[in-house]
Scaffold this motif. Structure first.
Motif, PDB file in Angstrom:
ATOM      1  N   ARG A  67     -68.160  11.996   3.897  1.00 40.41           N
ATOM      2  CA  ARG A  67     -68.920  13.171   4.328  1.00 40.41           C
ATOM      3  C   ARG A  67     -68.392  13.730   5.647  1.00 40.41           C
ATOM      4  O   ARG A  67     -68.306  14.946   5.832  1.00 40.41           O
ATOM      5  N   ILE A  68     -68.028  12.860   6.576  1.00 40.91           N
ATOM      6  CA  ILE A  68     -67.462  13.301   7.856  1.00 40.91           C
ATOM      7  C   ILE A  68     -66.188  14.111   7.599  1.00 40.91           C
ATOM      8  O   ILE A  68     -65.999  15.194   8.156  1.00 40.91           O
ATOM      9  N   GLN A  69     -65.320  13.589   6.751  1.00 43.54           N
ATOM     10  CA  GLN A  69     -64.077  14.288   6.448  1.00 43.54           C
ATOM     11  C   GLN A  69     -64.339  15.588   5.687  1.00 43.54           C
ATOM     12  O   GLN A  69     -63.676  16.607   5.910  1.00 43.54           O
ATOM     13  N   GLU A  70     -65.309  15.551   4.791  1.00 47.60           N
ATOM     14  CA  GLU A  70     -65.661  16.742   4.024  1.00 47.60           C
ATOM     15  C   GLU A  70     -66.150  17.853   4.955  1.00 47.60           C
ATOM     16  O   GLU A  70     -65.778  19.020   4.804  1.00 47.60           O
ATOM     17  N   LEU A  71     -66.992  17.509   5.917  1.00 50.69           N
ATOM     18  CA  LEU A  71     -67.519  18.507   6.845  1.00 50.69           C
ATOM     19  C   LEU A  71     -66.452  19.000   7.821  1.00 50.69           C
ATOM     20  O   LEU A  71     -66.542  20.118   8.330  1.00 50.69           O
ATOM     21  N   ALA A  72     -65.437  18.194   8.071  1.00 53.99           N
ATOM     22  CA  ALA A  72     -64.370  18.603   8.982  1.00 53.99           C
ATOM     23  C   ALA A  72     -63.284  19.410   8.275  1.00 53.99           C
ATOM     24  O   ALA A  72     -62.820  20.421   8.791  1.00 53.99           O
ATOM     25  N   TYR A  73     -62.894  18.965   7.102  1.00 57.84           N
ATOM     26  CA  TYR A  73     -61.743  19.575   6.418  1.00 57.84           C
ATOM     27  C   TYR A  73     -62.112  20.390   5.182  1.00 57.84           C
ATOM     28  O   TYR A  73     -61.271  21.044   4.596  1.00 57.84           O
ATOM     29  N   GLY A  74     -63.365  20.292   4.754  1.00 57.29           N
ATOM     30  CA  GLY A  74     -63.796  21.015   3.554  1.00 57.29           C
ATOM     31  C   GLY A  74     -63.820  20.071   2.366  1.00 57.29           C
ATOM     32  O   GLY A  74     -63.104  19.074   2.321  1.00 57.29           O
ATOM     33  N   GLY A  75     -64.665  20.398   1.387  1.00 58.00           N
ATOM     34  CA  GLY A  75     -64.778  19.570   0.182  1.00 58.00           C
ATOM     35  C   GLY A  75     -63.897  20.109  -0.933  1.00 58.00           C
ATOM     36  O   GLY A  75     -63.002  20.924  -0.708  1.00 58.00           O
ATOM     37  N   LEU A  76     -64.179  19.648  -2.116  1.00 57.58           N
ATOM     38  CA  LEU A  76     -63.423  20.120  -3.274  1.00 57.58           C
ATOM     39  C   LEU A  76     -63.775  21.571  -3.567  1.00 57.58           C
ATOM     40  O   LEU A  76     -64.930  21.978  -3.455  1.00 57.58           O
ATOM     41  N   LYS A  77     -62.778  22.338  -3.966  1.00 60.30           N
ATOM     42  CA  LYS A  77     -63.019  23.719  -4.372  1.00 60.30           C
ATOM     43  C   LYS A  77     -63.808  23.710  -5.670  1.00 60.30           C
ATOM     44  O   LYS A  77     -63.719  22.765  -6.462  1.00 60.30           O
ATOM     45  N   SER A  78     -64.562  24.768  -5.910  1.00 62.97           N
ATOM     46  CA  SER A  78     -65.363  24.840  -7.136  1.00 62.97           C
ATOM     47  C   SER A  78     -64.472  24.784  -8.374  1.00 62.97           C
ATOM     48  O   SER A  78     -64.848  24.212  -9.390  1.00 62.97           O
ATOM     49  N   GLU A  79     -63.268  25.355  -8.292  1.00 65.43           N
ATOM     50  CA  GLU A  79     -62.332  25.300  -9.427  1.00 65.43           C
ATOM     51  C   GLU A  79     -61.910  23.858  -9.709  1.00 65.43           C
ATOM     52  O   GLU A  79     -61.778  23.449 -10.855  1.00 65.43           O
ATOM     53  N   THR A  80     -61.709  23.079  -8.643  1.00 64.97           N
ATOM     54  CA  THR A  80     -61.314  21.673  -8.806  1.00 64.97           C
ATOM     55  C   THR A  80     -62.450  20.883  -9.437  1.00 64.97           C
ATOM     56  O   THR A  80     -62.231  20.076 -10.340  1.00 64.97           O
ATOM     57  N   ARG A  81     -63.670  21.122  -8.971  1.00 67.62           N
ATOM     58  CA  ARG A  81     -64.831  20.441  -9.556  1.00 67.62           C
ATOM     59  C   ARG A  81     -64.961  20.775 -11.041  1.00 67.62           C
ATOM     60  O   ARG A  81     -65.193  19.894 -11.857  1.00 67.62           O
ATOM     61  N   ALA A  82     -64.805  22.050 -11.374  1.00 68.99           N
ATOM     62  CA  ALA A  82     -64.916  22.473 -12.773  1.00 68.99           C
ATOM     63  C   ALA A  82     -63.823  21.810 -13.617  1.00 68.99           C
ATOM     64  O   ALA A  82     -64.082  21.370 -14.741  1.00 68.99           O
ATOM     65  N   ARG A  83     -62.618  21.719 -13.079  1.00 69.00           N
ATOM     66  CA  ARG A  83     -61.508  21.101 -13.812  1.00 69.00           C
ATOM     67  C   ARG A  83     -61.775  19.608 -14.032  1.00 69.00           C
ATOM     68  O   ARG A  83     -61.529  19.082 -15.126  1.00 69.00           O
ATOM     69  N   LEU A  84     -62.293  18.930 -13.022  1.00 72.19           N
ATOM     70  CA  LEU A  84     -62.616  17.512 -13.165  1.00 72.19           C
ATOM     71  C   LEU A  84     -63.713  17.298 -14.209  1.00 72.19           C
ATOM     72  O   LEU A  84     -63.651  16.365 -15.013  1.00 72.19           O
ATOM     73  N   GLU A  85     -64.723  18.165 -14.203  1.00 69.94           N
ATOM     74  CA  GLU A  85     -65.785  18.084 -15.212  1.00 69.94           C
ATOM     75  C   GLU A  85     -65.209  18.264 -16.612  1.00 69.94           C
ATOM     76  O   GLU A  85     -65.560  17.547 -17.542  1.00 69.94           O
ATOM     77  N   ALA A  86     -64.312  19.253 -16.759  1.00 72.76           N
ATOM     78  CA  ALA A  86     -63.706  19.517 -18.071  1.00 72.76           C
ATOM     79  C   ALA A  86     -62.880  18.320 -18.532  1.00 72.76           C
ATOM     80  O   ALA A  86     -62.920  17.943 -19.711  1.00 72.76           O
ATOM     81  N   LEU A  87     -62.131  17.712 -17.630  1.00 80.21           N
ATOM     82  CA  LEU A  87     -61.343  16.525 -17.988  1.00 80.21           C
ATOM     83  C   LEU A  87     -62.255  15.372 -18.404  1.00 80.21           C
ATOM     84  O   LEU A  87     -61.962  14.650 -19.353  1.00 80.21           O
ATOM     85  N   GLY A  88     -63.363  15.207 -17.696  1.00 79.32           N
ATOM     86  CA  GLY A  88     -64.326  14.168 -18.064  1.00 79.32           C
ATOM     87  C   GLY A  88     -64.888  14.395 -19.449  1.00 79.32           C
ATOM     88  O   GLY A  88     -65.047  13.465 -20.238  1.00 79.32           O
ATOM     89  N   GLU A  89     -65.191  15.644 -19.771  1.00 82.06           N
ATOM     90  CA  GLU A  89     -65.697  15.980 -21.110  1.00 82.06           C
ATOM     91  C   GLU A  89     -64.668  15.635 -22.175  1.00 82.06           C
ATOM     92  O   GLU A  89     -65.003  15.143 -23.246  1.00 82.06           O
ATOM     93  N   GLN A  90     -63.387  15.906 -21.889  1.00 81.16           N
ATOM     94  CA  GLN A  90     -62.326  15.588 -22.859  1.00 81.16           C
ATOM     95  C   GLN A  90     -62.230  14.082 -23.095  1.00 81.16           C
ATOM     96  O   GLN A  90     -62.024  13.633 -24.214  1.00 81.16           O
ATOM     97  N   LEU A  91     -62.393  13.310 -22.036  1.00 77.62           N
ATOM     98  CA  LEU A  91     -62.248  11.866 -22.150  1.00 77.62           C
ATOM     99  C   LEU A  91     -63.391  11.212 -22.910  1.00 77.62           C
ATOM    100  O   LEU A  91     -63.170  10.274 -23.665  1.00 77.62           O
ATOM    101  N   ASP A  92     -64.620  11.686 -22.689  1.00 79.38           N
ATOM    102  CA  ASP A  92     -65.750  11.016 -23.321  1.00 79.38           C
ATOM    103  C   ASP A  92     -66.453  11.865 -24.359  1.00 79.38           C
ATOM    104  O   ASP A  92     -67.488  11.465 -24.886  1.00 79.38           O
ATOM    105  N   GLY A  93     -65.920  13.043 -24.653  1.00 80.13           N
ATOM    106  CA  GLY A  93     -66.505  13.888 -25.683  1.00 80.13           C
ATOM    107  C   GLY A  93     -67.919  14.353 -25.364  1.00 80.13           C
ATOM    108  O   GLY A  93     -68.674  14.701 -26.250  1.00 80.13           O
ATOM    109  N   GLY A  94     -68.285  14.353 -24.098  1.00 78.38           N
ATOM    110  CA  GLY A  94     -69.635  14.767 -23.716  1.00 78.38           C
ATOM    111  C   GLY A  94     -70.684  13.696 -23.929  1.00 78.38           C
ATOM    112  O   GLY A  94     -71.864  13.942 -23.765  1.00 78.38           O
ATOM    113  N   ASN A  95     -70.262  12.483 -24.299  1.00 79.54           N
ATOM    114  CA  ASN A  95     -71.194  11.387 -24.545  1.00 79.54           C
ATOM    115  C   ASN A  95     -71.605  10.763 -23.210  1.00 79.54           C
ATOM    116  O   ASN A  95     -70.820  10.088 -22.552  1.00 79.54           O
TER     117      ASN A  95
END
Length: 167
Positions: A67-95
């Motif tokens: 959290r300290i680093q996130e507040l200093a340097y910024g967190g993940l971009k919304s596009e990165t979060r969306a891409r990670l979510e999509a990859l997770g869906e591919q791996l587990d099929g939404g289960n």
């Protein structure tokens, strides 16, 4: 009266959490190592704007460091979060159940689990998405253990597997 308080609490704005100057990051991270737990919990309240979870010191330290680093340097971009979510869906099929099971806790497909019960040897083959016993697919080891014994069993315990996945 409690109903009004609950409504007011629900409408309360989220606390504003100030950014941390990048020059302060290393000092703050080093201070986490020796800070008393009460101080870590106070930092949690300041940096997350809510009460700390009842987890170990190690967990709280690691999340505060992030959290300290996130507040200093910024967190993940919304596009990165969306891409990670999509990859997770591919791996587990939404289960959602598969998502909660750690991948390394499940035996590899092809593994044969052997258990002797009532003088009979029972063999289960782990498959990618299920288990095979007596030529039939089963969704869980518990279902197989119930079929074998006629009573409810934790399948991971019945077959002697340690590190049962948390579902």
């Amino acid at each position: 009266m409690p109903r009004i308080a609950a409504q007011n609490a629900a409408q309360a704005p989220a606390p504003i959490i100030a950014a941390i100057p990048p020059a302060d990051v290393l000092g703050r991270l080093a201070a986490l190592q020796t800070a008393p737990i009460a101080h870590l919990k106070q930092q949690w309240r300041e940096l997350y704007g809510k009460e700390p979870p009842p987890f170990s010191r190690t967990y709280i330290q690691s999340r505060l460091a992030y959290r300290i680093q996130e507040l200093a340097y910024g967190g993940l971009k919304s596009e990165t979060r969306a891409r990670l979510e999509a990859l997770g869906e591919q791996l587990d099929g939404g289960n959602v159940v598969l998502r909660r099971i750690r991948a390394d806790s499940r035996p590899l497909p092809g593994t044969r689990l052997i258990r002797e019960y009532d003088g009979v040897q029972h063999v289960v083959t782990v498959r990618t998405d299920d288990f095979e016993y007596e030529g039939r697919p089963y969704r869980s080891l518990s279902a197989i253990a119930r079929h074998i014994t006629g009573t409810r069993w934790n399948g991971w315990t019945f077959f002697g597997l340690k590190g049962r996945p948390s579902v």
